[in-house]
Motif scaffolding. Structure first.
Motif, PDB file in Angstrom:
ATOM      1  N   LEU A 272     -15.170  -1.816  -2.134  1.00  0.00           N
ATOM      2  CA  LEU A 272     -14.070  -0.910  -1.392  1.00  0.00           C
ATOM      3  C   LEU A 272     -13.110  -0.152  -2.493  1.00  0.00           C
ATOM      4  O   LEU A 272     -13.135   0.968  -2.339  1.00  0.00           O
ATOM      5  CB  LEU A 272     -13.238  -2.058  -0.706  1.00  0.00           C
ATOM      6  CG  LEU A 272     -11.858  -1.201  -0.188  1.00  0.00           C
ATOM      7  CD1 LEU A 272     -12.364  -0.208   1.063  1.00  0.00           C
ATOM      8  CD2 LEU A 272     -10.848  -2.238   0.349  1.00  0.00           C
ATOM      9  N   VAL A 273     -12.900  -0.727  -3.531  1.00  0.00           N
ATOM     10  CA  VAL A 273     -12.261  -0.115  -4.752  1.00  0.00           C
ATOM     11  C   VAL A 273     -13.039   1.089  -5.311  1.00  0.00           C
ATOM     12  O   VAL A 273     -12.306   2.046  -5.714  1.00  0.00           O
ATOM     13  CB  VAL A 273     -11.864  -1.159  -5.492  1.00  0.00           C
ATOM     14  CG1 VAL A 273     -11.073  -0.586  -6.847  1.00  0.00           C
ATOM     15  CG2 VAL A 273     -10.675  -2.140  -5.038  1.00  0.00           C
TER      16      VAL A 273
ATOM     17  N   LEU B  37      -3.422   1.382 -14.198  1.00  0.00           N
ATOM     18  CA  LEU B  37      -3.853   2.363 -13.353  1.00  0.00           C
ATOM     19  C   LEU B  37      -4.364   1.572 -11.967  1.00  0.00           C
ATOM     20  O   LEU B  37      -4.368   2.141 -10.926  1.00  0.00           O
ATOM     21  CB  LEU B  37      -4.895   3.212 -14.048  1.00  0.00           C
ATOM     22  CG  LEU B  37      -4.414   4.367 -15.025  1.00  0.00           C
ATOM     23  CD1 LEU B  37      -5.330   4.986 -15.792  1.00  0.00           C
ATOM     24  CD2 LEU B  37      -3.319   5.272 -14.374  1.00  0.00           C
ATOM     25  N   TYR B  38      -4.997   0.401 -12.493  1.00  0.00           N
ATOM     26  CA  TYR B  38      -5.820  -0.189 -11.437  1.00  0.00           C
ATOM     27  C   TYR B  38      -4.930  -1.068 -10.258  1.00  0.00           C
ATOM     28  O   TYR B  38      -5.237  -0.912  -9.057  1.00  0.00           O
ATOM     29  CB  TYR B  38      -6.793  -1.207 -11.816  1.00  0.00           C
ATOM     30  CG  TYR B  38      -7.535  -2.017 -11.061  1.00  0.00           C
ATOM     31  CD1 TYR B  38      -8.860  -1.661 -10.477  1.00  0.00           C
ATOM     32  CD2 TYR B  38      -7.276  -3.459 -10.679  1.00  0.00           C
ATOM     33  CE1 TYR B  38      -9.400  -2.155  -9.466  1.00  0.00           C
ATOM     34  CE2 TYR B  38      -8.101  -4.016  -9.738  1.00  0.00           C
ATOM     35  CZ  TYR B  38      -8.829  -3.436  -9.179  1.00  0.00           C
ATOM     36  OH  TYR B  38      -9.788  -4.431  -8.591  1.00  0.00           O
ATOM     37  N   LYS B  39      -3.879  -1.485 -10.766  1.00  0.00           N
ATOM     38  CA  LYS B  39      -2.933  -2.290  -9.987  1.00  0.00           C
ATOM     39  C   LYS B  39      -2.594  -1.537  -8.847  1.00  0.00           C
ATOM     40  O   LYS B  39      -2.739  -2.103  -7.658  1.00  0.00           O
ATOM     41  CB  LYS B  39      -1.744  -2.696 -10.894  1.00  0.00           C
ATOM     42  CG  LYS B  39      -0.813  -3.743 -10.188  1.00  0.00           C
ATOM     43  CD  LYS B  39       0.489  -3.901 -10.984  1.00  0.00           C
ATOM     44  CE  LYS B  39       1.400  -5.055 -10.107  1.00  0.00           C
ATOM     45  NZ  LYS B  39       2.375  -5.463 -10.900  1.00  0.00           N
TER      46      LYS B  39
ATOM     47  N   GLU C  69      -3.525  -2.718  -4.884  1.00  0.00           N
ATOM     48  CA  GLU C  69      -2.389  -2.899  -3.973  1.00  0.00           C
ATOM     49  C   GLU C  69      -2.801  -2.296  -2.883  1.00  0.00           C
ATOM     50  O   GLU C  69      -2.501  -2.798  -1.492  1.00  0.00           O
ATOM     51  CB  GLU C  69      -1.080  -2.786  -4.669  1.00  0.00           C
ATOM     52  CG  GLU C  69      -0.695  -3.892  -5.677  1.00  0.00           C
ATOM     53  CD  GLU C  69       0.818  -3.488  -6.256  1.00  0.00           C
ATOM     54  OE1 GLU C  69       1.017  -2.251  -6.160  1.00  0.00           O
ATOM     55  OE2 GLU C  69       1.121  -4.276  -7.105  1.00  0.00           O
ATOM     56  N   ARG C  70      -3.095  -1.088  -2.942  1.00  0.00           N
ATOM     57  CA  ARG C  70      -3.383  -0.037  -1.627  1.00  0.00           C
ATOM     58  C   ARG C  70      -4.450  -0.817  -0.881  1.00  0.00           C
ATOM     59  O   ARG C  70      -4.449  -0.856   0.475  1.00  0.00           O
ATOM     60  CB  ARG C  70      -3.622   1.257  -1.958  1.00  0.00           C
ATOM     61  CG  ARG C  70      -3.837   2.200  -0.789  1.00  0.00           C
ATOM     62  CD  ARG C  70      -3.805   3.830  -1.366  1.00  0.00           C
ATOM     63  NE  ARG C  70      -4.001   4.576  -0.134  1.00  0.00           N
ATOM     64  CZ  ARG C  70      -5.052   5.074  -0.048  1.00  0.00           C
ATOM     65  NH1 ARG C  70      -6.094   5.314  -0.881  1.00  0.00           N
ATOM     66  NH2 ARG C  70      -5.091   5.842   1.130  1.00  0.00           N
TER      67      ARG C  70
ATOM     68  N   ALA D  78      -4.227  -2.090   3.083  1.00  0.00           N
ATOM     69  CA  ALA D  78      -5.165  -1.663   3.934  1.00  0.00           C
ATOM     70  C   ALA D  78      -5.882  -2.973   4.710  1.00  0.00           C
ATOM     71  O   ALA D  78      -5.968  -3.049   5.936  1.00  0.00           O
ATOM     72  CB  ALA D  78      -6.135  -0.781   3.444  1.00  0.00           C
ATOM     73  N   ILE D  79      -6.344  -4.020   3.729  1.00  0.00           N
ATOM     74  CA  ILE D  79      -7.310  -5.000   4.349  1.00  0.00           C
ATOM     75  C   ILE D  79      -6.302  -5.912   5.199  1.00  0.00           C
ATOM     76  O   ILE D  79      -6.781  -6.419   6.379  1.00  0.00           O
ATOM     77  CB  ILE D  79      -7.647  -5.840   3.104  1.00  0.00           C
ATOM     78  CG1 ILE D  79      -8.919  -5.129   2.488  1.00  0.00           C
ATOM     79  CG2 ILE D  79      -8.338  -7.254   3.811  1.00  0.00           C
ATOM     80  CD1 ILE D  79      -9.319  -5.766   1.058  1.00  0.00           C
ATOM     81  N   ASP D  80      -5.114  -6.019   4.834  1.00  0.00           N
ATOM     82  CA  ASP D  80      -4.208  -6.859   5.587  1.00  0.00           C
ATOM     83  C   ASP D  80      -3.857  -6.356   6.913  1.00  0.00           C
ATOM     84  O   ASP D  80      -3.984  -6.891   7.864  1.00  0.00           O
ATOM     85  CB  ASP D  80      -2.526  -7.073   4.891  1.00  0.00           C
ATOM     86  CG  ASP D  80      -2.739  -7.649   3.607  1.00  0.00           C
ATOM     87  OD1 ASP D  80      -3.796  -8.492   3.502  1.00  0.00           O
ATOM     88  OD2 ASP D  80      -1.933  -7.904   2.749  1.00  0.00           O
ATOM     89  N   ALA D  81      -3.640  -4.801   6.792  1.00  0.00           N
ATOM     90  CA  ALA D  81      -3.382  -4.179   8.155  1.00  0.00           C
ATOM     91  C   ALA D  81      -4.425  -4.056   9.130  1.00  0.00           C
ATOM     92  O   ALA D  81      -4.464  -4.485  10.342  1.00  0.00           O
ATOM     93  CB  ALA D  81      -3.269  -2.745   7.800  1.00  0.00           C
TER      94      ALA D  81
END
Length: 169
Positions: free
Chosen positions: A34-35, A117-119, A123-124, A128-131
Motif C-alpha cells: 500500500l505505502v 518523510l515516511y511518517k 499515518e495517511r 485510510a485503513i482505519d476508515a
C-alpha cells in the motif's frame, strides 16, 4: 524463533478475538504494498535520492582533496624533516577521521530525513485503513506483509478499498 513467536502471537490474538466475539470480522492488508503504491512515496524517494546525491558529491570532493594531499605529502616526504613528516601524517589522519565523521553524520541525517518523510505517509495510510475497516465493519485488520507473521490470509483483503480511499488506481 522470532517467526515462531510472531506466528504464535498472531494465532492467539485471532483465536482469542474469535472466541470472545463470534461476530468479529477480520481482514488483512499488505501495508508495504500500500505505502509503495502511494504517490507520496515516489516523491519521498526522489527527494531522498537528491539528498543522497548531494552527500555523495560532498564526500567525493572531500575524499579527492584528501587523496591529492596524501599524494603530495608522499612525494615530498623524502625532502622533509622527520618532524614535518610526522606533522603531515597527523594532519592526514585528522582529515581521514573528519571524513569518516562526515560519512557517519550524513548517514544519520539521511535516516532521520527518511523517517521524517515516511511518517506522514504511514499515518495517511493508517487513517485510510482505519476508515475503510470502520466503513466495512471490520474489527481487526492484520498486516499481511511477508515476514510480519501472518501465514494464511484467505479473509477479506482491503487493498483495493484502501487504495480507492486514497485515490490510488
Amino acid at each position: 524463533m522470532k517467526l515462531f513467536k510472531n506466528l504464535l502471537l498472531t494465532s492467539v490474538l485471532i483465536l482469542g478475538a474469535m472466541t470472545v466475539n463470534a461476530q468479529s470480522k477480520v481482514a488483512h492488508i499488505n501495508t508495504d504494498e500500500l505505502v509503495a503504491a502511494m504517490p507520496e512515496t515516489k516523491q519521498m524517494q526522489e527527494e531522498l535520492k537528491k539528498v543522497v546525491q548531494a552527500y555523495d558529491a560532498d564526500f567525493k570532493e572531500q575524499s579527492t582533496a584528501l587523496q591529492t594531499k596524501m599524494q603530495k605529502y608522499d612525494k615530498e616526504a623524502p625532502t622533509q624533516t622527520d618532524a614535518e613528516n610526522q606533522k603531515r601524517l597527523q594532519e592526514v589522519q585528522d582529515a581521514q577521521r573528519k571524513l569518516q565523521m562526515y560519512q557517519q553524520t550524513a548517514r544519520e541525517e539521511l535516516q532521520k530525513k527518511e523517517f521524517d518523510l515516511y511518517k506522514p505517509i504511514a499515518e495517511r495510510a493508517q487513517k485510510a485503513i482505519d476508515a475503510v475497516a470502520a466503513a466495512k465493519g471490520f474489527d481487526y485488520v492484520i498486516d499481511s506483509t511477508p515476514g510480519k507473521g501472518l501465514v494464511v490470509f484467505k479473509g477479506t483483503d482491503l487493498m483495493a478499498d484502501v487504495k480507492s480511499n486514497l485515490g490510488i488506481k
